[in-house]
Design a protein around this motif. Structure first.
Motif, PDB file in Angstrom:
ATOM      1  N   HIS A 180       0.956  -1.171   0.498  1.00  0.00           N
ATOM      2  CA  HIS A 180      -0.235   0.080  -0.041  1.00  0.00           C
ATOM      3  C   HIS A 180       0.973   1.241   0.298  1.00  0.00           C
ATOM      4  CE1 HIS A 180      -3.656   2.086   0.896  1.00  0.00           C
ATOM      5  NE2 HIS A 180      -3.162   3.172   0.830  1.00  0.00           N
ATOM      6  N   VAL A 228      -6.332   6.358  -3.968  1.00  0.00           N
ATOM      7  CA  VAL A 228      -7.388   5.386  -5.248  1.00  0.00           C
ATOM      8  C   VAL A 228      -6.288   3.723  -5.765  1.00  0.00           C
ATOM      9  CG1 VAL A 228      -8.569   4.841  -6.681  1.00  0.00           C
ATOM     10  CG2 VAL A 228      -8.930   7.078  -5.299  1.00  0.00           C
ATOM     11  N   LEU A 232      -7.153  -0.325  -3.919  1.00  0.00           N
ATOM     12  CA  LEU A 232      -7.271  -0.646  -5.104  1.00  0.00           C
ATOM     13  C   LEU A 232      -6.679  -1.558  -5.405  1.00  0.00           C
ATOM     14  CD1 LEU A 232      -9.120   1.420  -7.980  1.00  0.00           C
ATOM     15  CD2 LEU A 232      -9.902  -0.429  -6.261  1.00  0.00           C
ATOM     16  N   TYR A 235      -6.482  -3.911  -0.913  1.00  0.00           N
ATOM     17  CA  TYR A 235      -7.460  -3.971   0.159  1.00  0.00           C
ATOM     18  C   TYR A 235      -7.664  -4.984   0.570  1.00  0.00           C
ATOM     19  CZ  TYR A 235     -11.595  -3.472   2.314  1.00  0.00           C
ATOM     20  OH  TYR A 235     -12.973  -3.154   3.122  1.00  0.00           O
ATOM     21  N   TYR A 276     -13.159  -7.664  -0.796  1.00  0.00           N
ATOM     22  CA  TYR A 276     -13.280  -6.650  -0.832  1.00  0.00           C
ATOM     23  C   TYR A 276     -14.323  -6.093  -0.272  1.00  0.00           C
ATOM     24  CZ  TYR A 276      -9.454  -6.078  -4.241  1.00  0.00           C
ATOM     25  OH  TYR A 276      -8.581  -6.263  -4.577  1.00  0.00           O
ATOM     26  N   ILE A 279     -14.898  -1.923   1.413  1.00  0.00           N
ATOM     27  CA  ILE A 279     -14.283  -0.662   0.570  1.00  0.00           C
ATOM     28  C   ILE A 279     -14.681   0.700   0.183  1.00  0.00           C
ATOM     29  CG2 ILE A 279     -15.371  -2.156  -2.056  1.00  0.00           C
ATOM     30  CD1 ILE A 279     -12.223  -1.242  -2.959  1.00  0.00           C
ATOM     31  N   LEU A 283     -13.041   3.768   0.944  1.00  0.00           N
ATOM     32  CA  LEU A 283     -12.805   4.455  -0.069  1.00  0.00           C
ATOM     33  C   LEU A 283     -13.473   6.126   0.545  1.00  0.00           C
ATOM     34  CD1 LEU A 283     -13.297   2.930  -3.386  1.00  0.00           C
ATOM     35  CD2 LEU A 283     -11.210   3.958  -2.543  1.00  0.00           C
TER      36      LEU A 283
END
Length: 311
Positions: A180, A228, A232, A235, A276, A279, A283
């Motif tokens: 990340h 972002v 993606l 995650y 996910y 998520i 976000l």
């Protein structure tokens, strides 16, 4: 103190302040995200939420403001320490890889610097994130004695599960921090170069520094875009970490034994979509949070540099 050492502490201070500002603004979404992440569709002590808005409303109605800010103390501590250490380790790594502070690093060296910083931060902060997760997952439905706070949780975990329990979820946490952070900071640095070059040419100031060209709107856009991309791609590691860090049953049996067990069970019962879960609030929390973080970080860093040069 040498100028290099002072610069490193400036980056750490800016990162710590940025991390605190981010958590204070976005914590309720962090609680919602964590609860979605561990809700695997089987027997659970957690309520069922339809979506992010329903989750926030339900938590506020059943648990009050305290529910929305469950785990806030370790979240503030963890984020402040993590961002401070991250920027410190990242700055040191970049200095080590460059011959001088003005030399631009390649994307590969930015990636290596961010990965190194992420691994070190993960090793230092895993117990804090474990406690945060446990506190966020406490609801009125729990049958076990709840933790009364951060220090009580630490004592209880060590007493009931041993010191090793403080490092549950470390493996996915390492992958999460390294991937990340590496993705986010590499994307941030590369996009930053593009924007600086574009704005410099537009203003015909080819010799201008990044500090004189970029403003808070630029930092916000760069922080959000890089975040972002990082979310993606990394995650699933967050979901794995949260599931491993859940409190064991009253009989002391953990819901998941290890990372491979999480992967097998998630694929078996939920498919790829299971990795996910949560998520959307993630976000909603982290994209604006990244903007806040980098606005605060860059502006605090400018202020500290200005104060140093005017001593």
């Amino acid at each position: 103190m040498s100028s290099a050492s002072q610069w490193q502490w400036e980056t750490a201070t800016a990162g710590a302040i940025a991390g605190f500002a981010t958590v204070a603004a976005m914590h309720p979404l962090d609680v919602v995200r964590t609860r979605f992440q561990v809700h695997d569709g089987r027997v659970s002590n957690l309520p069922t939420y339809k979506n992010t808005a329903h989750a926030i409303f339900t938590i506020a109605r059943l648990e009050g403001l305290g529910g929305l800010y469950a785990g806030f103390s370790p979240a503030v501590l963890g984020s402040t320490v993590s961002w401070g250490l991250y920027f410190f380790f990242y700055g040191r790594a970049k200095q080590r890889y460059s011959k001088n502070r003005d030399e631009q690093l390649s994307p590969g060296l930015h990636l290596a610097s961010a990965a190194e910083a992420g691994a070190l931060v993960s090793l230092c902060t895993n117990p804090i994130w474990l406690v945060k997760t446990r506190l966020q997952l406490q609801t009125p439905l729990h049958q076990t004695q709840p933790y009364s706070g951060f220090y009580d949780a630490l004592r209880t975990i060590v007493r009931e599960e041993g010191w090793a329990a403080l490092y549950k979820g470390l493996l996915p946490s390492l992958f999460l921090q390294v991937s990340h952070g590496a993705i986010q900071f590499t994307a941030y640095e590369e996009l930053r170069k593009v924007v600086v070059d574009f704005k410099s040419k537009k203003r015909r100031r080819h010799s201008g520094s990044a500090d004189s060209v970029l403003n808070s709107v630029d930092y916000a856009a760069l922080g959000a875009s890089s975040k972002v991309a990082a979310i993606l791609l990394s995650y699933p590691f967050q979901v794995m970490r949260s599931r491993l860090q859940q409190r064991p049953s009253s009989e002391g049996i953990p819901r998941y034994m290890d990372s491979w067990h999480v992967i097998r069970e998630t694929v078996r019962f939920e498919g790829v979509r299971g990795f996910y879960k949560g998520i959307t609030p993630n976000l909603l929390k982290n994209v604006p949070a990244a903007s806040i973080t980098f606005i605060v970080y860059e502006n605090v860093l400018k202020f500290l540099k200005f104060a140093r040069t005017n001593e």
